[in-house]
Write a protein that holds these residues in place. Structure first.
Motif, PDB file in Angstrom:
ATOM      1  N   ASN A 203      -2.272   6.246  -1.535  1.00  0.00           N
ATOM      2  CA  ASN A 203      -2.830   5.349  -0.511  1.00  0.00           C
ATOM      3  C   ASN A 203      -2.456   5.763   0.906  1.00  0.00           C
ATOM      4  O   ASN A 203      -3.177   5.468   1.851  1.00  0.00           O
ATOM      5  CB  ASN A 203      -2.308   3.914  -0.710  1.00  0.00           C
ATOM      6  CG  ASN A 203      -2.714   3.349  -2.056  1.00  0.00           C
ATOM      7  OD1 ASN A 203      -3.713   3.760  -2.634  1.00  0.00           O
ATOM      8  ND2 ASN A 203      -1.932   2.414  -2.564  1.00  0.00           N
ATOM      9  N   THR A 204      -1.297   6.392   1.029  1.00  0.00           N
ATOM     10  CA  THR A 204      -0.796   6.688   2.381  1.00  0.00           C
ATOM     11  C   THR A 204      -1.339   8.009   2.930  1.00  0.00           C
ATOM     12  O   THR A 204      -1.142   8.311   4.099  1.00  0.00           O
ATOM     13  CB  THR A 204       0.750   6.742   2.396  1.00  0.00           C
ATOM     14  OG1 THR A 204       1.187   7.836   1.572  1.00  0.00           O
ATOM     15  CG2 THR A 204       1.360   5.444   1.882  1.00  0.00           C
TER      16      THR A 204
ATOM     17  N   GLU B 273       0.806  -1.226   0.000  1.00  0.00           N
ATOM     18  CA  GLU B 273       0.000   0.000   0.000  1.00  0.00           C
ATOM     19  C   GLU B 273       0.840   1.278   0.000  1.00  0.00           C
ATOM     20  O   GLU B 273       0.364   2.322  -0.430  1.00  0.00           O
ATOM     21  CB  GLU B 273      -1.013   0.011   1.158  1.00  0.00           C
ATOM     22  CG  GLU B 273      -0.426  -0.040   2.557  1.00  0.00           C
ATOM     23  CD  GLU B 273      -0.141  -1.458   3.056  1.00  0.00           C
ATOM     24  OE1 GLU B 273      -0.099  -2.405   2.243  1.00  0.00           O
ATOM     25  OE2 GLU B 273       0.073  -1.609   4.277  1.00  0.00           O
TER      26      GLU B 273
END
Ligand SMILES: Nc1ncnc2c1ncn2[C@@H]1O[C@H](COP(=O)(O)OP(=O)(O)O)[C@@H](O)[C@H]1O
Ligand SMILES: C=C(OP(=O)(O)O)C(=O)O
Ligand SMILES: [Ca+2]
Ligand SMILES: [Mn+2]
Length: 654
Positions: free
Chosen positions: A606-607, A600
């Motif tokens: 996504n982070t 991820e």
């Protein structure tokens, strides 16, 4: 009992028995060993030190060359140093002698002045009456003693390193760099906007040179290092560093290539000389001077003068600038990169600005270290320019960086660190003096250093960017055009400390990941890199060693063990065959999976919790890239117009 006024008994009742010290009369023996063969303490001391063995047999049995006598060789060596230290405005100057003024002088042969301006019969200047003592290529142990005896702030740490202070300046001063503009450099070098080369004229250089030389000669003693740059034997450069401090001499001893005793004997005239008068300021009434610091480069004279800064990194990076001029003249590409090699001979380059991870990531326990900062790429492969490494120490830990940790031992120079006053244990987390604490050690202090520091043509070219915005992916695979685009852009966030006055990370663009050190236009180096990568089939990568999950302040720096896993996957070749998808805006190819790295984090979006903020930040950074690249849009890169067009199209698209 009778007592005198002091209360001392004058007539003891029972006098003590005589102490029997001799059994068989005569001399008292403390032990059974033989007595020393010395009558005086000076004689005893003279027994302690034996003369270093001459390296060349005096009868000259080496090959067919007639070797000169030891006396003659020493005389020539002193004459060469005297020539370096001569005032150019006076006919007479200090006489040069070898050895410490406080100790026994090794050689007192006075050196006739090398240039033949008529000397007046009566000395007109006191400077002509004095001697300059030269401490020539001292050993680390001798330099430790000099530093500890004479330089405030010099201490031995608990692991044996020499802790030193660099004084008021704890980072480089790029705005104080000056380069002599003359008929040839005017056309050859990169001048003007974006260029690191701020002009000065030849005359002003000579004014500063004389200032430095007079300062150095006014001292009781100076340190002279004769050493080499570049492990490629065909392109080795002989450098001489004249400095006032043992700290500077030991720093350069570690950072340049150390000559063998034989090489030193036959050193001859240096190709380049540094006059480091760092304790002494420049004169602000002097034309072109805007502060009391000046780092002046004269390519025609092959000399550099340092005034008003004791930061030792100026010397190493100053010489690097010189190599950025000399090497391209020979069709050799100079690189601001780390370099290492795998067991199978696969070489990787790590480009990046200060603090992006060149030293940390090229020092890899599973690979051979070729060098951490400055290299050359010639038709024969790669070679390190230096003989040592210069690692950042802030927050250094044994667990994360064991090889650097273990290199901090006897012989290593530790700059501006804080230590326990009693145990002398260093607190690497302490930023009291500066964030830019450093260790300079010989490359062989890294157990898997590749000596000689040369290797075959690189297989991977890794561009490191410490992205403070947190929007660049931890790794992306680049096309050749993208590699060139990002190489010319040279993006990072400058991490605090290395350059004066920077306290917080901010986005910066520095062409060729080293604009402070290049001498020619960036497109010259880029064209050479493109040609070499194409010819040798190297793959380009962009690795973000900076932030993830948000910008500096909200996100976190990508964990070093993850970056190491990413680098492992590049080296092993496994990342080349991964599945990729393209990102928006920057058009970067990012892998979906890497062993040992949470999938991820591979896509930065996504982070980020706040997706809108992510998109805005991404566009903001893309805008900064575009704006920065405008200066390069009118330049052709190499011979191929097609490549130029591709490079211009390889930037962000939005
Ligand atoms: N993910 C990461 N990748 C590389 N370095 C990191 C990372 N996270 C933190 N660091 C730290 O950043 C610094 C990188 O500095 P260094 O390797 O000396 O850079 P350079 O040699 O390029 O100037 C080191 O102090 C290292 O411990
Ligand atoms: C010595 C330096 O190199 P780096 O920070 O790239 O290790 C410097 O920039 O001063
Ligand atoms: Ca010899
Ligand atoms: Mn480094």
């Amino acid at each position: 009992m009778a007592a005198n006024g002091n209360g001392v008994s004058t007539t003891p009742k029972s006098p003590l028995a005589r102490i029997q010290t001799q059994k068989n009369g005569g001399i008292c023996h403390d032990d059974s060993g033989k007595p020393v063969k010395a009558q005086t303490i000076d004689e005893l001391h003279s027994l302690q030190k034996k003369r270093s063995a001459p390296t060349t047999p005096l009868d000259g049995v080496q090959g067919t060359f007639a070797t000169i006598s030891e006396d003659e060789r020493q005389r020539q060596q002193l004459q060469s140093i005297s020539a370096s230290l001569a005032s150019l405005t006076r006919g007479t100057g200090p006489k040069v002698v070898r050895g410490d003024p406080a100790g026994k002088v090794q050689s007192v042969s006075h050196v006739a002045h090398h240039h033949h301006i008529e000397a007046p019969t009566i000395s007109v200047s006191d400077s002509s009456l004095k001697f300059t003592h030269v401490l020539y290529n001292l050993s680390p142990a001798e330099l430790y003693e000099q530093a500890i005896k004479y330089e405030k702030g010099s201490f031995i740490t608990s692991t044996g390193a020499l802790a030193t202070l660099s004084g008021a300046k704890t980072g480089r001063s790029p705005r104080d760099k000056r380069v002599v503009i003359d008929d040839s450099t005017q056309d050859e070098l990169w001048w003007g906007k974006g260029s690191p080369n701020i002009e000065m004229d030849e005359h002003t250089f000579m004014v500063n040179r004389e200032r430095a030389v007079d300062y150095l000669n006014s001292l009781d003693k100076v340190f002279v290092n004769d050493q080499f740059l570049n492990w490629d034997p065909q392109n080795r450069i002989k450098v001489r560093i004249v400095s006032a401090r043992a700290y500077h001499s030991l720093f350069m001893h570690n950072m340049c290539i150390r000559p063998t005793p034989e090489e030193l004997e036959n050193f001859g005239t240096p190709d380049f000389t540094i006059y480091n008068a760092g304790q002494f300021p420049c004169n602000r009434y002097t034309h072109y001077m805007t502060s009391s610091t000046s780092i002046d480069l004269n390519l025609a004279r092959r000399e550099m003068v340092i005034l008003g800064t004791q930061y030792a990194g100026e010397m190493k990076k100053g010489l690097f600038s010189v190599m950025h001029y000399l090497m391209p003249m020979r069709q050799i590409l100079s690189l601001h990169s780390g370099c290492n090699m795998g067991k199978d001979g696969d070489v990787a380059l790590f480009f990046g600005l200060s603090g992006t991870g060149k030293t940390t990531l090229s020092t890899d326990h599973n690979r051979y270290l070729i060098g951490d900062d400055e290299h050359c790429w010639s038709d024969n492969g790669v070679s390190n320019i230096e003989g040592g490494c210069y690692a950042k120490c802030i927050d250094l830990s044994r667990e994360k960086e064991p090889d650097i940790w273990n290199a901090i031992k006897f012989g290593t120079v530790l700059e501006n660190v804080v230590f326990d006053e009693h145990t002398r244990e260093v607190d690497y987390g302490d930023k009291s003096v500066t964030e830019n604490t450093r260790a300079a050690y010989p490359i062989e202090y890294i157990p898997n250093a590749k000596i000689p520091c040369v290797g075959p043509h690189p297989k991977n070219v890794i561009l490191l960017a410490c992205d403070a915005f947190g929007v660049l992916p931890p790794v992306s695979k680049l096309s050749l055009a993208q590699t060139m685009y990002h190489f010319i852009s040279g993006y990072t966030a400058l991490v605090a400390g290395t350059e004066d006055g920077i306290k917080e990370p901010t986005a910066t663009f520095s062409a060729c990941f080293g604009a402070a050190f290049i001498m020619l236009h960036p497109t010259k180096y880029a064209a050479m890199l493109a040609e070499k990568m194409q010819k040798h089939g190297a793959t380009g990568w962009l690795v973000n060693t900076g932030w993830s999950g948000g910008s500096y302040g909200s996100g976190n720096r990508i964990k070093l063990p993850y970056t190491r896993k990413i680098i492992d996957a590049i080296h092993s070749g496994s990342l080349l065959n991964a599945t990729y998808h393209k990102t928006e805006v920057f058009g970067l190819d990012i892998p979906t999976e890497i062993e040992g790295v949470p999938s991820e984090i591979l896509h930065p979006e996504n982070t980020w919790a706040d997706k809108k903020a992510y998109k805005e930040t991404l566009l903001k950074l893309a805008g900064l890239f575009k704006k920065n690249f405008e200066t390069f849009t009118n330049y052709k890169i190499g011979k191929d117009n097609k490549l130029t067009e591709e490079i211009l199209a390889a930037g962000p698209n939005f």
